[in-house]
Write an enzyme that holds these catalytic residues in place. Structure first.
Site, PDB file in Angstrom:
ATOM      1  N   THR A  91       0.867  -1.178   0.000  1.00 28.63           N
ATOM      2  CA  THR A  91       0.000   0.000   0.000  1.00 28.63           C
ATOM      3  C   THR A  91       0.903   1.227   0.000  1.00 28.63           C
ATOM      4  O   THR A  91       1.530   1.537   1.009  1.00 28.63           O
ATOM      5  CB  THR A  91      -0.926   0.007   1.223  1.00 28.63           C
ATOM      6  OG1 THR A  91      -1.731  -1.172   1.199  1.00 28.63           O
ATOM      7  CG2 THR A  91      -1.836   1.229   1.215  1.00 28.63           C
ATOM      8  N   LYS A 167      -7.092   1.318  -3.425  1.00 25.28           N
ATOM      9  CA  LYS A 167      -6.698   0.770  -2.119  1.00 25.28           C
ATOM     10  C   LYS A 167      -6.785   1.829  -1.028  1.00 25.28           C
ATOM     11  O   LYS A 167      -7.312   1.578   0.069  1.00 25.28           O
ATOM     12  CB  LYS A 167      -5.275   0.206  -2.215  1.00 25.28           C
ATOM     13  CG  LYS A 167      -4.641  -0.163  -0.885  1.00 25.28           C
ATOM     14  CD  LYS A 167      -5.422  -1.226  -0.124  1.00 25.28           C
ATOM     15  CE  LYS A 167      -4.657  -1.623   1.150  1.00 25.28           C
ATOM     16  NZ  LYS A 167      -5.427  -2.560   1.993  1.00 25.28           N
TER      17      LYS A 167
END
Length: 291
Positions: A91, A167
Site C-alpha cells: 500500500t 486501495k
C-alpha cells in the site's frame, strides 16, 4: 513459476505460504534477518537482488520509503538480471506508484500495482481481494500468482496508480467505519447503553457487512492486540489519501478529522495496536468532555 518475494511481515509470510502451496518456486528476502525462519518450502537468499529476478518478483513492503529504498535506491532495475515482471503489492502513495511505473517502463520491466484488501488471516486462507492495474497482458501472465494469493482479482485498467488510489479509498472507508462505531458507542454509553449491545444490534441488522461485523466485534471486546493491521500504518494510509486528494483538488474533510484521531491514538501509545483501537479515542474524548 520462479518467483522472488521481498517483504516478510505478517502479510508477506502468509502470501508466501500460499505461493509455495500452489507449487511455485519462491526465493525470499527481508530487510531484517531471520524473517524467513519457520517458512517451509522457501529459498532464503542473501540480498534483494537475488530475489528480484526470475519469472516474477513480488514486493510487500511497509511503505513508500521502504519500497523506494529497496527497488530504486538499491539499483535493482539497473542490474543485468531482472524479473520478467514486478508485482508491487504494498500500500503506497499514488505519486510513488506513478514514479515506479515510469521507472520500470524505462528499464523495460513490466510493472503491475496489486495492493490487497484483507488481514493476515485472510492471506493465510488465500482469501485476499487483490486490486490490480497495469498492462493487461502482464496481469494475465501474473494470474497464477494472483489466484494463489487471493480469492478474486479486481482489475482497474492499465494505469498502475489507479489500483493504489482504489486501495487508499478502501482503507479510508474502513477507518471511517471504525471511527463511526467508536463515536456511536461513546454516545450510547453516555446514555447508559453498553457499546457492545449497540454493536450487537447494528452489525446484525443495518450494518451486517464484514467490515462492521469484524471490527465491531473487536471494538465491543476491546480486542486490539495482536494487531492484524497496525494503527500507525492506518495513519500512513490516511495521510497518503489526503496527499493524493490535495494533488487532485478533491476535499476530504472527514479524512482530515480521522487523521487527527489517529494522531491522538498514536500519542496515547496505540500506534502498534490494531487500527480498530481508534475507537478508544472517541471514548477518551467523551470522558474529557463530560468531566
Amino acid at each position: 513459476m520462479d518467483v522472488g518475494f521481498i517483504g516478510l511481515g505478517r502479510m508477506g509470510r502468509a502470501m508466501v505460504g500460499r505461493l509455495v502451496a500452489a507449487g511455485h518456486t519462491v526465493r525470499v528476502w527481508n530487510r531484517s534477518p531471520g524473517a524467513a525462519d519457520g517458512l517451509d518450502g522457501v529459498i532464503p537468499v542473501a540480498s534483494a537482488a537475488e530475489a528480484f529476478r526470475g519469472d516474477a518478483a513480488v514486493t510487500m513492503l511497509a511503505d513508500d520509503a521502504a519500497l523506494r529504498a529497496v527497488i530504486v535506491e538499491g539499483g535493482l532495475l539497473d542490474r543485468a538480471e531482472r524479473p520478467g515482471l514486478h508485482l508491487s503489492m504494498s500500500t503506497i502513495s499514488v505519486a510513488l506508484a506513478r514514479d515506479l511505473a515510469a521507472i520500470h517502463e524505462r528499464a523495460g520491466v513490466p510493472y503491475i500495482a496489486a495492493p490487497v484488501f484483507g488481514r493476515p488471516d485472510a492471506a493465510e486462507r488465500g482469501a485476499l481481494n487483490i486490486v490490480a492495474a497495469g498492462p493487461e497482458a502482464e496481469i494475465v501472465r501474473a494470474t497464477p500468482l494472483l489466484d494463489a494469493m487471493g480469492a478474486k482479482t479486481w482489475r482497474f485498467g492499465t494505469e498502475a496508480a489507479r489500483a493504489n488510489a482504489v486501495k487508499l479509498a478502501g482503507n479510508f472507508m474502513l477507518i471511517s467505519a471504525i471511527e463511526a462505531m467508536g463515536e456511536a458507542c461513546a454516545f450510547t454509553e453516555a446514555h447508559g447503553v453498553a457499546g457492545a449491545d449497540l454493536l450487537d444490534l447494528l452489525t446484525n441488522t443495518l450494518f451486517a457487512a464484514p467490515a462492521y461485523k469484524n471490527y465491531g466485534a473487536m471494538i465491543a471486546e476491546q480486542r486490539y492486540e495482536p494487531a492484524g493491521f497496525a494503527l500507525k500504518l492506518g495513519a500512513k494510509d490516511v495521510r497518503l489519501a489526503l496527499q493524493a486528494a490535495e494533488t487532485a483538488g478533491v476535499p476530504m474533510p472527514f479524512a482530515s478529522a480521522v487523521r487527527d484521531g489517529l494522531i491522538e491514538a498514536i500519542a496515547h501509545g496505540d500506534g502498534d495496536k490494531d487500527w480498530s483501537a481508534l475507537a478508544r479515542v472517541s471514548a477518551r474524548r467523551s470522558r474529557r468532555l463530560k468531566s
